[in-house]
Design a protein around this motif. Sequence first.
Motif, PDB file in Angstrom:
ATOM      1  N   GLY A   3       0.785  -1.226   0.000  1.00  0.00           N
ATOM      2  CA  GLY A   3       0.000   0.000   0.000  1.00  0.00           C
ATOM      3  C   GLY A   3       0.812   1.270   0.000  1.00  0.00           C
ATOM      4  N   ARG A 220     -14.301   6.401   3.935  1.00  0.00           N
ATOM      5  CA  ARG A 220     -14.284   4.931   3.910  1.00  0.00           C
ATOM      6  C   ARG A 220     -15.393   4.371   3.031  1.00  0.00           C
ATOM      7  NH1 ARG A 220     -12.966   5.213  10.076  1.00  0.00           N
ATOM      8  NH2 ARG A 220     -15.167   5.767  10.079  1.00  0.00           N
ATOM      9  N   GLN A 223     -14.268   4.181  -0.300  1.00  0.00           N
ATOM     10  CA  GLN A 223     -13.015   3.415  -0.426  1.00  0.00           C
ATOM     11  C   GLN A 223     -11.846   4.306  -0.835  1.00  0.00           C
ATOM     12  OE1 GLN A 223     -14.675   0.387  -3.088  1.00  0.00           O
ATOM     13  NE2 GLN A 223     -14.641  -1.103  -1.433  1.00  0.00           N
ATOM     14  N   THR A 225      -8.490   5.860   0.085  1.00  0.00           N
ATOM     15  CA  THR A 225      -7.481   5.373   1.033  1.00  0.00           C
ATOM     16  C   THR A 225      -6.451   6.427   1.415  1.00  0.00           C
ATOM     17  OG1 THR A 225      -6.122   4.594  -0.784  1.00  0.00           O
ATOM     18  CG2 THR A 225      -7.706   3.023   0.142  1.00  0.00           C
ATOM     19  N   ARG A 227      -4.560   8.583   3.545  1.00  0.00           N
ATOM     20  CA  ARG A 227      -4.526   8.483   5.005  1.00  0.00           C
ATOM     21  C   ARG A 227      -4.622   9.833   5.715  1.00  0.00           C
ATOM     22  NH1 ARG A 227       1.011   6.723   3.211  1.00  0.00           N
ATOM     23  NH2 ARG A 227      -0.008   4.761   2.764  1.00  0.00           N
ATOM     24  N   PHE A 230      -7.966  10.054   7.689  1.00  0.00           N
ATOM     25  CA  PHE A 230      -8.461   9.252   8.820  1.00  0.00           C
ATOM     26  C   PHE A 230      -7.399   8.825   9.824  1.00  0.00           C
ATOM     27  CE2 PHE A 230      -8.364   6.641   4.878  1.00  0.00           C
ATOM     28  CZ  PHE A 230      -7.257   5.852   5.173  1.00  0.00           C
TER      29      PHE A 230
END
Lengths: 347, 347, 347
Positions: A3, A220, A223, A225, A227, A230
């Motif tokens: 990731g 979320r 989807q 991602t 960062r 969050f």
Amino acid sequence: MAGAGRFFEDFVVGDVIRHATPRTVTVGDVALNQALYGNRFVVQSSDAFAQAVGYPRSPVDDLIAFHVVFGKTVPDVSLNAFANLGYAAGRFLAPVFPGDTLVSTSEVIGVRPTSKGDAGVVWVRTRGARADGAPVLEYVRWVLVRVQGGRPLPEPVVPTLPSAVDPSELGGACPRIDRAAWDDVQAGGARRFDDYAVGEKIDHVDGMTIEEAEHQLATRLWQNTARVHFDGYAQKNSKLGRRLVYGGHVISLARSLSFNGLENAFHIAGVNGGRHVAPIFAGDTLYAWSEIVDKQPLPGRDDVGALRVRVTGLKDCPPTDFPRATPDGKDHPAVVLDLDLWLLIPR
Amino acid sequence: MAGAGRFFEDFVVGDVIRHATPRTVTVGDVALNQALYGNRFVVQSSDAFAQAVGYPRSPVDDLIAFHVVFGKTVPDVSLNAFANLGYAAGRFLAPVFPGDTLVSTSEVIGVRPTSKGDAGVVWVRTRGARADGAPVLEYVRWVLVRVQGGRPLPEPVVPTLPSAVDPSELGGACPRIDRAAWDDVQAGGARRFDDYAVGEKIDHVDGMTIEEAEHQLATRLWQNTARVHFDGYAQKNSKLGRRLVYGGHVISLARSLSFNGLENAFHIAGVNGGRHVAPIFAGDTLYAWSEIVDKQPLPGRDDVGALRVRVTGLKDCPPTDFPRATPDGKDHPAVVLDLDLWLLIPR
Amino acid sequence: MAGAGRFFEDFVVGDVIRHATPRTVTVGDVALNQALYGNRFVVQSSDAFAQAVGYPRSPVDDLIAFHVVFGKTVPDVSLNAFANLGYAAGRFLAPVFPGDTLVSTSEVIGVRPTSKGDAGVVWVRTRGARADGAPVLEYVRWVLVRVQGGRPLPEPVVPTLPSAVDPSELGGACPRIDRAAWDDVQAGGARRFDDYAVGEKIDHVDGMTIEEAEHQLATRLWQNTARVHFDGYAQKNSKLGRRLVYGGHVISLARSLSFNGLENAFHIAGVNGGRHVAPIFAGDTLYAWSEIVDKQPLPGRDDVGALRVRVTGLKDCPPTDFPRATPDGKDHPAVVLDLDLWLLIPR
């Protein structure tokens, strides 16, 4: 490391990236979208109304399709981005209904290293489609992506982008609307295409305060991602010092606020341009106002016309005076969003 | 200005207001309602149980129908309201199922200027119906609405309201229930109609703390546009100094809390009266207790009976001592909600 | 008093408790689960993908089934629990689809008073099934439950639990997967069964900050009635001093975080063991890392294999150094979750 995402050097013009995680959209998403943004556009709210005017049932909010398609691009495009610089050439090509599965691809159409050499601008054209391949939307986005280092940087390729989507390209996005069946009272407003004048400014009145839980739920749900949205622990030590609200969350809030005064403008057909002018954080209250900057018939269509609407999102500043720029041509300090849309509205 | 709402002078007794934004209710709403309130009444939770006792599938929580119908009235009735004063004559007329589209109208049935002349009480009878016109609920609500000024105020017309809904009017709200198929263990409680005594008080035990994100999600989900609930910036400079929780949010929390001790009282059939006694804010914890104030058979029905239940909602005060009034007859300072319901329960 | 729950003395080995409130799972739950946790495992995200590899449509996230089945046990098993001590012998027996109604029963399989005598450990084997009786999952859980007092305490009965679920028991949980149709790009990762090595450690990179509203929404969505999670007023005076996040919320967050590096491990088939090592609260950021501790073929199956994965959840501590235990064998202070799973992954 899993990731970790792409760096600037990993983007090659002409490459097409197939993004992971196709996603089936459902009435569950519709309800959450409702709870997050408070939309009131009637075609998306009432199956009965949608059927009366020409849809098989309510399509989902256009921005649900946008968020789902966008979210998939984040792990491949913008995980190492410093900033989301802009949008252009966005077109909603077909209604999306609950049960449709959306997939997403992005073509790299431009790269330009910054003069400092630690980052570069990457342009991608992202296409969203149903699982059967039928396209539902496309848009160009450009982001400032970190340079990893140790590799040569590419020669600049800067794409030519239209200043606006041509109205002839907007018609596929909705079926023929039965104007006679369009009930203005149920829709919440009597003004149609002919009732708006270019130059008109609309105060959308309401404000919405953003909570951390809300934008995290949204991020979320779609989807996404990134960062920064969050991971509060990591963000504490970042330049921002706290979590950043997903830009698309602001777009959806502004769209929902814009119902007051644009009640019949039921469909986003095009995104001519867009900028997240400034970050917005939990605790901030978003307001919005709109200016009608153009209006055009749709070729071959007497049922709907297109309003070109510039939507300005403001932080902690009711839009009474329609602030957008300072006298010296800079962005007004309250502006967080500057969005240039084509909206469809019954004639 | 778009979305400015009606003032006291705009209400004329006899007028029927058709509210905007019909809305299709879905299982997405059911899930969000579950997440917001934590309901456990089994008919609404399990399709299999609902089918066993006589429904085609689980109806949605009665209060989902209420919130959806209520939300539509806000832009027309209470956008300029100082206060939501009370409810009466509420009846749930038919179960609502996922897929049903709800529309809402309000008839103005009373107006009375206050002596000070800066506001007036407006009574409306609101009716919710399916898109095919079949009624699903109705209730009377009265609110204190701002006077705009510059126009003559109307003569007072004060409607006569029943102190309670007659039990003979409650039967349409649910199909005939197959008592033999009603599984008390699955329902979570063994007590039925005959097991409750008038005068009995029930401590519902649990408390629920309210978060800003939660009541905002609810307000938007139900398309309630009262800005006091979600515009934190404007509310900072208001008399309250902060966002106010939507009263219906409190009603749903109290209903959910009331499961402990009223497990089989699966259906709200009537609202005899109701008052939001005091405001409640994020950070407050809601508790509730109930008193059985009457019980009546339903004419012609041996499957279910009606319990008249007075539900008291309390702020930051566990209901151990069943507080409601002070010795001098005023509202106990912890009371925020006083609700007088007819609940259906198997015999 | 309604809703007071069982005390230690109320548990008798051999008793089977039928839990209340069967619940129909819907796409609304799927969307909320998505919004709460941000899952990206493709089989659960895309109906089209699920159908291509062998499902009739997307099954719901395995942990939705777990949460729904677990929630029902709380009023009967753990309302008076001091702590949730552990899980073992968990097996997911069949996929759950939107529309399925889940019911839950627990068999008491062990009791042991503590030496102090004010509490006791209770072991239950909980079984979740569809309304037609078809089992969907089972697991053993043990909790420390308060002694009410005034009654003799039972003789200890301590069940023998397997250290791990036998891989031969895992196969029922998913249909035969068409490996040729499994699109690694859509799934988001290229690694399959053969690409993981026992001993390998995986940094899942991302962190998720928990908000009060989020875990409260989850707790109520799953009909979990443990008041420590949502009664902030009572919790202020408790030992913790604040609301405790539902342990299952942490499990779902950790599972979602574990996508980075385990992209194709689409299905939780078994829970060999699990402990909530320390409490976690709103404001904390959860990180996770995993260790591959075993890998096994499934007897008679050449389509999928099982990875035994130990997932460690960490509070406010990125997992760069894979912390789990201190040099003296105690839990590392950042560890909040220690979970030992069998995951299915295409070969």
